[in-house]
Structures are given as structure tokens and as C-alpha cells.
Motif scaffolding. Structure first.
Motif, PDB file in Angstrom:
ATOM      1  N   GLU A  85       0.780  -0.974   0.082  1.00  0.00           N
ATOM      2  CA  GLU A  85      -0.229   0.143  -0.155  1.00  0.00           C
ATOM      3  C   GLU A  85       1.161   1.266   0.301  1.00  0.00           C
ATOM      4  OE1 GLU A  85      -2.977   0.290   2.871  1.00  0.00           O
ATOM      5  OE2 GLU A  85      -4.022  -2.466   2.654  1.00  0.00           O
ATOM      6  N   ALA A  87       1.516   5.524  -0.387  1.00  0.00           N
ATOM      7  CA  ALA A  87       0.491   6.697   0.349  1.00  0.00           C
ATOM      8  C   ALA A  87      -0.252   7.033  -1.322  1.00  0.00           C
ATOM      9  CB  ALA A  87       1.805   8.024   0.986  1.00  0.00           C
ATOM     10  N   LYS A 173       8.850   3.878   5.323  1.00  0.00           N
ATOM     11  CA  LYS A 173       7.861   3.341   6.159  1.00  0.00           C
ATOM     12  C   LYS A 173       7.234   4.864   6.632  1.00  0.00           C
ATOM     13  CE  LYS A 173      10.876  -0.421   8.266  1.00  0.00           C
ATOM     14  NZ  LYS A 173      11.399  -1.015   9.307  1.00  0.00           N
ATOM     15  N   LYS A 174       7.596   5.631   6.550  1.00  0.00           N
ATOM     16  CA  LYS A 174       7.064   6.921   7.556  1.00  0.00           C
ATOM     17  C   LYS A 174       5.822   7.201   6.252  1.00  0.00           C
ATOM     18  CE  LYS A 174       7.575  10.946  10.272  1.00  0.00           C
ATOM     19  NZ  LYS A 174       6.987  11.556   9.346  1.00  0.00           N
ATOM     20  N   ASP A 175       7.270   7.290   5.020  1.00  0.00           N
ATOM     21  CA  ASP A 175       5.892   8.554   4.382  1.00  0.00           C
ATOM     22  C   ASP A 175       5.712   7.815   3.144  1.00  0.00           C
ATOM     23  OD1 ASP A 175       6.522  10.881   6.511  1.00  0.00           O
ATOM     24  OD2 ASP A 175       8.677  11.308   5.448  1.00  0.00           O
ATOM     25  N   ILE A 177       4.967   3.981   2.706  1.00  0.00           N
ATOM     26  CA  ILE A 177       4.800   3.184   1.755  1.00  0.00           C
ATOM     27  C   ILE A 177       3.794   2.948   3.730  1.00  0.00           C
ATOM     28  CG2 ILE A 177       4.697   0.525   2.746  1.00  0.00           C
ATOM     29  CD1 ILE A 177       7.854   0.668   1.157  1.00  0.00           C
ATOM     30  N   THR A 178       2.637   2.722   4.172  1.00  0.00           N
ATOM     31  CA  THR A 178       1.377   2.981   4.502  1.00  0.00           C
ATOM     32  C   THR A 178       1.067   1.945   4.750  1.00  0.00           C
ATOM     33  OG1 THR A 178      -0.338   2.585   3.241  1.00  0.00           O
ATOM     34  CG2 THR A 178       0.486   4.757   3.531  1.00  0.00           C
ATOM     35  N   ASP A 179       1.652   0.189   4.989  1.00  0.00           N
ATOM     36  CA  ASP A 179       1.141  -0.446   5.387  1.00  0.00           C
ATOM     37  C   ASP A 179       2.296  -1.670   5.984  1.00  0.00           C
ATOM     38  OD1 ASP A 179       1.816  -1.612   3.346  1.00  0.00           O
ATOM     39  OD2 ASP A 179       0.421  -3.343   2.744  1.00  0.00           O
ATOM     40  N   LYS A 180       2.115  -2.568   6.488  1.00  0.00           N
ATOM     41  CA  LYS A 180       3.573  -3.820   7.542  1.00  0.00           C
ATOM     42  C   LYS A 180       4.451  -3.729   6.133  1.00  0.00           C
ATOM     43  CE  LYS A 180       4.961  -7.794   9.798  1.00  0.00           C
ATOM     44  NZ  LYS A 180       5.872  -7.269   9.975  1.00  0.00           N
TER      45      LYS A 180
END
Length: 287
Positions: A85, A87, A173-175, A177-180
């Protein structure tokens, strides 16, 4: 032992540490596929697993990205897809072309199902591992990447920028890709960062394949060596763990091979434990 499906991992299991698949294992599988469903279940992309699928002359579904993508390379059928996923309103290509990122990275290769997108051809090791000439591959552009599903991002970092890998990962990870996600190391290649979909499972993927093919989930033999193989090993009729696996993986399997992945461990286990390919056993080709 009666079974419907033989499912196996690649790295650390049915290929050596130099990425070779034993001719004896190839011969065994070519014989067994006449009678049983053979399924590769790997964390690799389609593009860097397909060479083994092609070598084994398979026509079955292949599970890649640890279960995030189920695909038949012969028919081009996609059975299941769970992409990363990203952003909203972000084009992944723009991210890697942005100066603050492009100053750190050497190359980026993105897997979108069976299609591979590459930023450039630098780091030939990375490029040759992940690009298969028999599968679609395209140089990455903003237009090419618009709206594409993304299952895996593998990037190489410039030699003088390795200290910035942690910050780059935190940014993604922060900005971005929004999933694990799962980040995997590459042996002897600290410059490579391998990002794949998280919250996926090979066993769940095998269940989907069984439902699609009309096979029983109670009649699966599986072989693996990693933490990502544990559920597959635990839930199979027979879970075979490699000698070279970590102890926490071995504890979850019903059987541990006598030899490791560099010494035909998977092949020997199948012959000895399951009575497969007596011709191979009688000719003592394995020893």
C-alpha cells in the motif's frame, strides 16, 4: 505416503548458496510432477524464481513474495495479489528520482506481479538476479509506474552512502509505504535493501491454490528452511525442514533433513522418507 501436492521453498532449501538447483532434484521433480501437483513457494519475485520454474518445466501456480502473489507463468493467470500500500497520490518513481533519495541509491528494481521495472542497469549483480529476459521488464519512468501494483522494492545503495540506509528505510516506512513491510538482508551484499509485502503467509497461499485446483490441504508435503516457512511446515501433512535452518524453525517441523541445501538435503529426504523415485535411490546417484 499418499499426497496431492509437493510445495517447496528455494533459497536455503532446494537451491545451493550459489543459487544452483541439483540436477538430481530436477530429475526427481520432473518424475513426480507426472503424478502430483508441484508448487514453488518462495519469497522471491516471479522474475528471479522463474528460472527454476522453467528448469523444472512446470505448468502449475507459483507462489511468490511469501504468498502475496499467486501466478501461473504459462497461462498468465493471477490467482491472488496483495500489493504494497503506497501513500495516496504518490508515484513511486518520483520518490526514487527525488534528489534526497537519488543521492543515496545506486539502482532500484520494482516487481509488479510478473513485470519488473528497473531504474538503470547499475549494480549488475542486482540487475542480473532480478531481471529475466523471458519475462516483461521495462525501464522505470513516472508514466510507467502510474497506477501499478507493487509487490517488492529492491534497491542498492551507493558505497559511500551505506550509513544512510536506516534513515532511508525510516522515510519509506513513514511517508511512502503505509502498511506492514518485511525487509530481508542479502548474504554478502550489505548494499542491497529488499522490501516486500508484510502480513502474508505461504500456507494461506497454498490453501488458495488447493481450493483453485481441487486439491486437499490435508495432503501437502512441504519443504523449507526459514521463519516464513513455519506455518507451511506446521500445517502440512509432512513438513520437512532443512538441516541448515535455525533451531526455532526446526522445532516446528516433523522431519529434519540429514544434509543441508548445499548437499542435496531436500532430494535425499524425499527419496528416503517418502520412497520417491526408486530408480534414483537404487542407482545411488544421491551419495
Amino acid at each position: 505416503m499418499s499426497y496431492d501436492m509437493l510445495a517447496f521453498d528455494l533459497d536455503g532449501t532446494t537451491i545451493t548458496n550459489t543459487y544452483q538447483m541439483s540436477p538430481l532434484f530436477v530429475e526427481l521433480i520432473k518424475e513426480e510432477k507426472k503424478h502430483h501437483y508441484i508448487c514453488i513457494a518462495t519469497g522471491r519475485s516471479i522474475s528471479d524464481a522463474y528460472r527454476y520454474y522453467r528448469l523444472l518445466e512446470l505448468e502449475t501456480m507459483m507462489i511468490c513474495f511469501n504468498g502475496a502473489f499467486i501466478y501461473n507463468p504459462r497461462t498468465k493467470e493471477v490467482l491472488y495479489s496483495k500489493p504494497l500500500e503506497i501513500a495516496p497520490n504518490l508515484n513511486i518513481c518520483k520518490i526514487f528520482l527525488d534528489k534526497k533519495v537519488s543521492n543515496v541509491i545506486e539502482n532500484v528494481i520494482i516487481s509488479s506481479g510478473a513485470h519488473t521495472y528497473f531504474l538503470n542497469t547499475r549494480n549488475q549483480y542486482l540487475y542480473q538476479m532480478l531481471v529475466d529476459d523471458d519475462l516483461p521488464h521495462t525501464r522505470m519512468t513516472v508514466d510507467e509506474m502510474r497506477g501499478k501494483e507493487i509487490h517488492r522494492i529492491v534497491l542498492s545503495v551507493k558505497d559511500d552512502k551505506k550509513s544512510e540506509v536506516g534513515a532511508l528505510l525510516e522515510y519509506l516506512k513513514k511517508d511512502v509505504i503505509t502498511d506492514k513491510i518485511e525487509v530481508y538482508p542479502w548474504k554478502s551484499h550489505s548494499e542491497i535493501v529488499d522490501i516486500s509485502v508484510g502480513n502474508v503467509d505461504k500456507w494461506n497461499a497454498l490453501r488458495k491454490v488447493c481450493e483453485h485446483e481441487g486439491l486437499s490441504t490435508k495432503k501437502i508435503i512441504s519443504i523449507g528452511d526459514g521463519v516464513n516457512d513455519i506455518n507451511m511446515l506446521q500445517n502440512s501433512l509432512m513438513g520437512i525442514c532443512m538441516k541448515n535452518a535455525a533451531d526455532n524453525v526446526k522445532r516446528k517441523a516433523r522431519y529434519i533433513t540429514a544434509e543441508d541445501n548445499n548437499n542435496n538435503g531436500a532430494c535425499i529426504a524425499l527419496v528416503e522418507l517418502l520412497g520417491l523415485s526408486q530408480k534414483l535411490k537404487s542407482e545411488k546417484k544421491l551419495y
